[in-house]
Design a protein around this motif. Structure first.
Motif, short mmCIF file in Angstrom:
data_model
loop_
_atom_site.label_atom_id
_atom_site.label_comp_id
_atom_site.label_asym_id
_atom_site.label_seq_id
_atom_site.Cartn_x
_atom_site.Cartn_y
_atom_site.Cartn_z
N LYS A 1 6.51 1.09 -1.82
CA LYS A 1 5.62 0.90 -1.19
C LYS A 1 5.59 0.43 0.13
CE LYS A 1 2.67 2.00 -4.84
NZ LYS A 1 1.82 3.16 -4.60
N ASN B 1 -3.56 9.67 -0.01
CA ASN B 1 -2.35 10.71 0.22
C ASN B 1 -2.82 11.58 1.26
OD1 ASN B 1 -0.39 10.12 -1.65
ND2 ASN B 1 -1.50 11.06 -3.23
N ASN C 1 -4.32 3.37 0.36
CA ASN C 1 -3.75 4.11 -0.93
C ASN C 1 -4.14 5.63 -1.10
OD1 ASN C 1 -2.73 1.90 -2.15
ND2 ASN C 1 -4.78 0.96 -2.38
N SER D 1 4.46 6.34 1.56
CA SER D 1 5.56 6.58 0.49
C SER D 1 4.78 6.97 -0.81
CB SER D 1 5.75 5.11 0.32
OG SER D 1 6.60 5.11 -1.14
N ASN D 2 5.18 8.23 -1.15
CA ASN D 2 4.64 8.80 -2.34
C ASN D 2 5.48 8.44 -3.47
OD1 ASN D 2 2.51 10.15 -1.25
ND2 ASN D 2 3.89 11.88 -0.53
N ALA E 1 8.96 2.05 3.99
CA ALA E 1 8.54 1.50 2.58
C ALA E 1 9.90 0.68 1.98
CB ALA E 1 8.15 2.94 1.91
N CYS F 1 0.84 -1.27 0.01
CA CYS F 1 0.09 0.09 -0.03
C CYS F 1 0.93 1.23 0.08
CB CYS F 1 -1.01 -0.04 1.22
SG CYS F 1 -0.17 0.14 2.87
N LYS F 2 0.23 2.45 -0.27
CA LYS F 2 1.09 3.68 -0.23
C LYS F 2 1.17 4.37 1.16
CE LYS F 2 -0.40 6.63 -3.43
NZ LYS F 2 -1.32 7.36 -4.26
N ASN F 3 0.11 4.00 1.95
CA ASN F 3 0.11 4.71 3.28
C ASN F 3 -0.37 3.86 4.39
OD1 ASN F 3 -0.62 6.25 5.50
ND2 ASN F 3 -1.21 8.14 4.47
N LYS G 1 9.35 -2.11 -4.61
CA LYS G 1 8.02 -2.60 -5.06
C LYS G 1 8.29 -4.11 -5.55
CE LYS G 1 5.90 0.10 -7.84
NZ LYS G 1 4.65 0.83 -8.65
#
Length: 153
Positions: A73, A59, A57, A67-68, A93, A44-46, A96
């Motif tokens: 990720k 922001n 996912n 992780s932006n 993070a 996932c992103k967050n 990927k």
């Protein structure tokens, strides 16, 4: 030019002191001391958002463990403790492609025995790891500074 050697001694002392402080704090605050086998099941992103019940996912919101970067990720991992299944995202993070290689394979998960919901893919805290890096750097810089002073550089 002996001044450069003395400046380097001061810098090495800073690295040594910070390294020792980081290592001690990292060791004393780390609670994930028990190990269980689990697996990475996604990314996932967050991580903060994911661990609070969101999709992970977004922001928006608090960005701790977010992780932006398009190449990194936060890995999502599953593990069982005393018959209870947990699903968490790591606050650190990873690349990927590295996550994809590790997915659905046995993975060591370290958890807090007093609160199994707290877990990590790392055996030790980041502060402890940073301390382990800073200490040898400080020692090497100190040795270099002593040599510089002895040679009159």
């Amino acid at each position: 030019m002996i001044l450069a050697g003395y400046i380097l001694i001061c810098i090495s002392a800073i690295f040594l002191i910070l390294g020792i402080i980081f290592f001690i704090i990292g060791k004393s605050t780390w609670k994930c001391t028990e190990m269980v086998t689990g697996e990475i099941v996604g990314m996932c992103k967050n991580a903060y958002n994911y661990n609070q019940g969101g999709t992970g996912n977004t922001n928006t919101g608090i960005k701790v463990g977010a992780s932006n970067s398009p190449t990194t990720k936060c890995p999502i991992f599953e593990y069982n403790v005393n018959g209870v299944k947990y699903n968490r995202a790591s606050n650190i993070a990873w690349n990927k492609s590295y996550i994809r290689k590790k997915m659905n394979k046995p993975q060591n998960i370290y958890y807090n025995p007093l609160n199994p919901k707290q877990a990590s893919l790392l055996k030790q805290s980041m502060l402890s790891i940073i301390g382990k890096v800073f200490i040898p750097i400080g020692v090497a810089m100190f040795i270099l500074s002593v040599v510089m002073i002895k040679l009159g550089i």
